[in-house]
Design a protein around this motif. Structure first.
Motif, PDB file in Angstrom:
ATOM      1  N   ILE A 162       7.069  28.054 -18.660  1.00  0.00           N
ATOM      2  CA  ILE A 162       8.193  28.715 -18.549  1.00  0.00           C
ATOM      3  C   ILE A 162       9.478  27.435 -18.658  1.00  0.00           C
ATOM      4  CG2 ILE A 162      10.218  29.940 -16.898  1.00  0.00           C
ATOM      5  CD1 ILE A 162       7.907  31.650 -16.382  1.00  0.00           C
ATOM      6  N   THR A 163       8.852  26.450 -17.625  1.00  0.00           N
ATOM      7  CA  THR A 163       9.761  25.389 -17.706  1.00  0.00           C
ATOM      8  C   THR A 163       9.818  24.367 -18.987  1.00  0.00           C
ATOM      9  OG1 THR A 163       9.081  24.979 -15.013  1.00  0.00           O
ATOM     10  CG2 THR A 163      10.057  23.191 -16.271  1.00  0.00           C
ATOM     11  N   GLY A 164       8.739  24.272 -19.566  1.00  0.00           N
ATOM     12  CA  GLY A 164       8.832  23.490 -20.702  1.00  0.00           C
ATOM     13  C   GLY A 164       9.513  24.315 -21.917  1.00  0.00           C
ATOM     14  N   VAL A 165       9.310  25.682 -22.053  1.00  0.00           N
ATOM     15  CA  VAL A 165      10.153  26.383 -22.951  1.00  0.00           C
ATOM     16  C   VAL A 165      11.668  26.226 -22.676  1.00  0.00           C
ATOM     17  CG1 VAL A 165      10.704  28.677 -24.017  1.00  0.00           C
ATOM     18  CG2 VAL A 165       8.356  27.880 -23.701  1.00  0.00           C
ATOM     19  N   ALA A 166      11.808  26.579 -21.267  1.00  0.00           N
ATOM     20  CA  ALA A 166      13.417  26.533 -20.870  1.00  0.00           C
ATOM     21  C   ALA A 166      14.010  25.059 -21.119  1.00  0.00           C
ATOM     22  CB  ALA A 166      13.724  26.861 -19.417  1.00  0.00           C
TER      23      ALA A 166
ATOM     24  N   SER B 232       3.520  20.338 -10.272  1.00  0.00           N
ATOM     25  CA  SER B 232       2.534  21.046 -10.908  1.00  0.00           C
ATOM     26  C   SER B 232       1.255  20.404 -11.179  1.00  0.00           C
ATOM     27  CB  SER B 232       3.120  21.586 -12.244  1.00  0.00           C
ATOM     28  OG  SER B 232       4.306  22.442 -12.063  1.00  0.00           O
ATOM     29  N   SER B 233       1.148  19.006 -11.335  1.00  0.00           N
ATOM     30  CA  SER B 233       0.055  18.406 -11.748  1.00  0.00           C
ATOM     31  C   SER B 233      -0.854  18.132 -10.753  1.00  0.00           C
ATOM     32  CB  SER B 233       0.347  17.101 -12.781  1.00  0.00           C
ATOM     33  OG  SER B 233       1.169  16.377 -11.957  1.00  0.00           O
TER      34      SER B 233
ATOM     35  N   THR C 276      -1.141  19.770 -17.626  1.00  0.00           N
ATOM     36  CA  THR C 276       0.164  19.845 -17.412  1.00  0.00           C
ATOM     37  C   THR C 276       1.007  19.684 -18.509  1.00  0.00           C
ATOM     38  OG1 THR C 276      -0.112  19.302 -15.034  1.00  0.00           O
ATOM     39  CG2 THR C 276       2.314  19.424 -16.086  1.00  0.00           C
ATOM     40  N   VAL C 277       0.777  18.520 -19.268  1.00  0.00           N
ATOM     41  CA  VAL C 277       1.413  18.120 -20.580  1.00  0.00           C
ATOM     42  C   VAL C 277       1.187  19.213 -21.637  1.00  0.00           C
ATOM     43  CG1 VAL C 277       1.727  16.405 -22.484  1.00  0.00           C
ATOM     44  CG2 VAL C 277       1.558  15.604 -19.912  1.00  0.00           C
TER      45      VAL C 277
ATOM     46  N   GLY D  70       0.291  27.394 -14.328  1.00  0.00           N
ATOM     47  CA  GLY D  70       0.344  27.614 -15.940  1.00  0.00           C
ATOM     48  C   GLY D  70       1.609  28.065 -16.386  1.00  0.00           C
ATOM     49  N   VAL D  71       1.847  29.253 -15.778  1.00  0.00           N
ATOM     50  CA  VAL D  71       2.951  30.129 -16.195  1.00  0.00           C
ATOM     51  C   VAL D  71       4.168  29.306 -15.923  1.00  0.00           C
ATOM     52  CG1 VAL D  71       4.086  32.424 -15.640  1.00  0.00           C
ATOM     53  CG2 VAL D  71       1.747  32.333 -15.785  1.00  0.00           C
ATOM     54  N   LEU D  72       4.228  28.660 -14.689  1.00  0.00           N
ATOM     55  CA  LEU D  72       5.515  27.968 -14.299  1.00  0.00           C
ATOM     56  C   LEU D  72       5.810  26.700 -15.014  1.00  0.00           C
ATOM     57  CD1 LEU D  72       7.732  27.432 -12.366  1.00  0.00           C
ATOM     58  CD2 LEU D  72       6.194  26.000 -11.033  1.00  0.00           C
ATOM     59  N   MET D  73       4.400  26.016 -15.557  1.00  0.00           N
ATOM     60  CA  MET D  73       4.689  25.053 -16.696  1.00  0.00           C
ATOM     61  C   MET D  73       5.312  25.368 -17.725  1.00  0.00           C
ATOM     62  SD  MET D  73       0.901  23.237 -15.709  1.00  0.00           S
ATOM     63  CE  MET D  73       0.562  22.821 -14.085  1.00  0.00           C
TER      64      MET D  73
END
Length: 267
Positions: free
Chosen positions: A203-207, A150-151, A175-176, A198-201
């Protein structure tokens, strides 16, 4: 050594090893970025210093693991992969000796990174057991890959049109902050694809946060359940022992009464 003190020291060591493993993941991730991207000189220096710190911390883990072993040579032969893992090649070859970056040094760096990844399985059996049981290792791998990809894609997408993204460090910072759902707002995506990333990041972080929390909670519940089962089994064994002692005592009393009655009958 007192058993409680020994258990306390083992707990401290396990916490220390867990911290080292977390830093090793960060270190390997940064070394991958350093290998495949162009970074500012000050950032490169920080990565070299971090790698040195992680190697020193890993060295103490290896040292504390080797000291109790009787066959230290055999232990090191079995876990030889720890040796290239504790050598900060970039700090020594480039930082101290001043060698220019070359294909040879890049290969040595890749060997160092591979040794670090392999060393995780050597220095903490309990962490590996926990990660295999909960699947946390897969989550860490996925999180790392999403961060790297992503970054990189955000940098390629935004660097030419977004004045706030001037270097890869800016993309990594975005990204962080996005994956941790902090969102400082100092860097905002302009392109549509940047917003999708940004949305993918997010969702990944929350998940991953939810997944890691659930894994730890599940592990604690299993531990409490195992301890409760152990206490229940101990209580059952104690009850059986008490019942056996009661029966034995009753038999002794009956035997004594029988002898007394027999003596009285003879009289």
């Amino acid at each position: 050594m007192n058993k409680n003190v020994k258990n306390y020291l083992l707990t401290i060591l396990q916490v220390y090893v867990t911290i080292v493993i977390a830093l090793m993941v960060v270190d390997v991730t940064l070394l991958i970025i350093l290998t495949f991207t162009h970074l500012k000189p000050i950032t490169v220096t920080h990565i070299y210093n971090l790698d040195l710190i992680v190697c020193i911390m890993l060295f103490f883990v290896v040292l504390l693991t080797v000291i109790p072993k009787k066959d230290k040579i055999g232990f090191l032969k079995d876990k030889w992969i720890l040796i290239p893992a504790i050598i900060p090649v970039d700090f020594i070859l480039i930082g101290l000796l001043g060698f220019p970056l070359s294909v040879f040094i890049s290969i040595i760096r890749l060997v160092h990174m591979g040794a670090m990844v392999a060393s995780v399985n050597k220095i903490s059996s309990s962490f590996i057991k926990f990660s295999k049981k909960t699947g946390l290792s897969y989550g860490i791998v996925i999180l790392t890959l999403v961060f790297l990809l992503s970054s990189a894609m955000f940098f390629v997408t935004e660097t030419k049109v977004n004045p706030e993204v001037k270097s890869y460090e800016d993309a990594a910072w975005y990204t962080v902050t996005t994956m941790t759902t902090t969102g400082y707002g100092d860097i905002v995506p302009i392109t549509g694809f940047g917003r999708v990333l940004g949305v993918l990041m997010m969702i990944t972080g929350v998940a991953f946060t939810g997944y890691a929390t659930a894994s730890v909670a599940s592990s604690l519940i299993d531990k409490f359940r195992a301890e409760r089962e152990k206490d229940r089994e101990a209580l059952i064994e104690l009850t059986k022992k008490m019942n056996k002692d009661r029966i034995d005592h009753a038999d002794e009393i009956n035997g004594a009464l029988k002898e007394i009655l027999e003596k009285l009958d003879k009289k």
